[in-house]
Scaffold this motif. Structure first.
Motif, PDB file in Angstrom:
ATOM      1  N   PRO A 228       0.813  -1.215   0.000  1.00 13.02           N
ATOM      2  CA  PRO A 228       0.000   0.000   0.000  1.00 13.02           C
ATOM      3  C   PRO A 228       0.855   1.277   0.000  1.00 13.02           C
ATOM      4  O   PRO A 228       1.977   1.296   0.489  1.00 13.02           O
TER       5      PRO A 228
ATOM      6  N   SER B  94       2.769  -3.994   6.515  1.00 12.88           N
ATOM      7  CA  SER B  94       1.369  -3.609   6.430  1.00 12.88           C
ATOM      8  C   SER B  94       0.507  -4.805   6.825  1.00 12.88           C
ATOM      9  O   SER B  94       0.771  -5.929   6.402  1.00 12.88           O
TER      10      SER B  94
ATOM     11  N   GLY C  50      -3.235  -4.896   6.811  1.00 16.96           N
ATOM     12  CA  GLY C  50      -4.578  -4.375   6.610  1.00 16.96           C
ATOM     13  C   GLY C  50      -5.659  -5.440   6.625  1.00 16.96           C
ATOM     14  O   GLY C  50      -5.406  -6.624   6.434  1.00 16.96           O
ATOM     15  N   VAL C  51      -6.862  -4.962   6.861  1.00 16.79           N
ATOM     16  CA  VAL C  51      -8.049  -5.806   6.830  1.00 16.79           C
ATOM     17  C   VAL C  51      -9.050  -5.103   5.927  1.00 16.79           C
ATOM     18  O   VAL C  51      -9.682  -4.131   6.336  1.00 16.79           O
ATOM     19  N   ASP C  52      -9.167  -5.561   4.693  1.00 16.93           N
ATOM     20  CA  ASP C  52     -10.114  -4.949   3.764  1.00 16.93           C
ATOM     21  C   ASP C  52     -11.538  -5.107   4.269  1.00 16.93           C
ATOM     22  O   ASP C  52     -11.975  -6.214   4.587  1.00 16.93           O
ATOM     23  N   GLY C  53     -12.238  -3.996   4.364  1.00 17.82           N
ATOM     24  CA  GLY C  53     -13.632  -4.020   4.775  1.00 17.82           C
ATOM     25  C   GLY C  53     -13.839  -4.260   6.258  1.00 17.82           C
ATOM     26  O   GLY C  53     -14.972  -4.443   6.701  1.00 17.82           O
TER      27      GLY C  53
ATOM     28  N   ASP D 278     -12.485  -6.205  13.757  1.00 19.11           N
ATOM     29  CA  ASP D 278     -11.768  -7.063  12.814  1.00 19.11           C
ATOM     30  C   ASP D 278     -10.282  -6.709  12.791  1.00 19.11           C
ATOM     31  O   ASP D 278      -9.413  -7.590  12.770  1.00 19.11           O
TER      32      ASP D 278
ATOM     33  N   SER E  91     -13.600   4.217   8.884  1.00 17.79           N
ATOM     34  CA  SER E  91     -14.489   4.356   7.718  1.00 17.79           C
ATOM     35  C   SER E  91     -15.564   3.282   7.709  1.00 17.79           C
ATOM     36  O   SER E  91     -16.754   3.576   7.525  1.00 17.79           O
ATOM     37  N   ASN E  92     -15.162   2.042   7.892  1.00 18.88           N
ATOM     38  CA  ASN E  92     -16.146   0.956   7.880  1.00 18.88           C
ATOM     39  C   ASN E  92     -17.031   0.997   9.117  1.00 18.88           C
ATOM     40  O   ASN E  92     -18.208   0.651   9.052  1.00 18.88           O
TER      41      ASN E  92
END
Length: 113
Positions: free
Chosen positions: A16, A38, A40-43, A48, A76-77
Motif C-alpha cells: 500500500p 502492512s 490491513g483488513v479490507d472491509g 476485525d 471508515s467501515n
C-alpha cells in the motif's frame, strides 16, 4: 517488503502507498533505514482490525522485532455501519468505536511498549 534509507531510492515498490510514504518520510527525517509491515483488513471494522493486528504485533515482538510505531487507520467501515443502523443512537455507537480504539491502543502497548 521494503527498506528505505535517506539516500536510497525504494528498492522495490510493493504494498500500500501510505506505509511506503510514511516509511520514506521517517527515514528521511530520522536519517535511518526504516522497515515496515502492512497488516490491513479490507472491509474490516475496529474489531476485525484488532483481531488481526494483535496477532501480528505479537508475532513481530516474539521474533525480537517489536514495532517502534504502530499506525492504525480505522473508522471508515465503522462509520458506514453506524450510519446503516438508521435512526438508532449514533452517539452510543461512536462511543463504542472510541472505546474499542482505546482498548486496541492499550493492548498494542502491552505487547510492544
Amino acid at each position: 517488503c521494503l527498506e528505505l534509507s535517506e539516500d536510497k531510492e525504494e528498492s522495490k515498490a510493493c504494498g500500500p502507498v501510505f506505509p511506503r510514504v510514511l516509511a520514506r518520510t521517517l527515514s528521511q527525517r530520522l536519517h535511518k533505514p526504516v522497515s515496515w509491515r502492512s497488516a490491513g483488513v479490507d472491509g474490516g471494522d475496529i474489531n476485525d482490525i484488532r483481531e488481526h493486528l494483535l496477532g501480528i504485533v505479537k508475532e513481530e515482538a516474539d521474533k525480537g522485532q517489536a514495532p517502534d510505531i504502530v499506525v492504525v487507520l480505522a473508522g471508515s467501515n465503522d462509520l458506514k455501519r453506524i450510519l446503516k443502523i438508521g435512526s438508532g443512537d449514533h452517539r452510543a455507537s461512536v462511543k463504542g468505536f472510541r472505546s474499542n480504539l482505546m482498548k486496541l491502543a492499550q493492548e498494542i502497548h502491552a505487547i510492544s511498549p
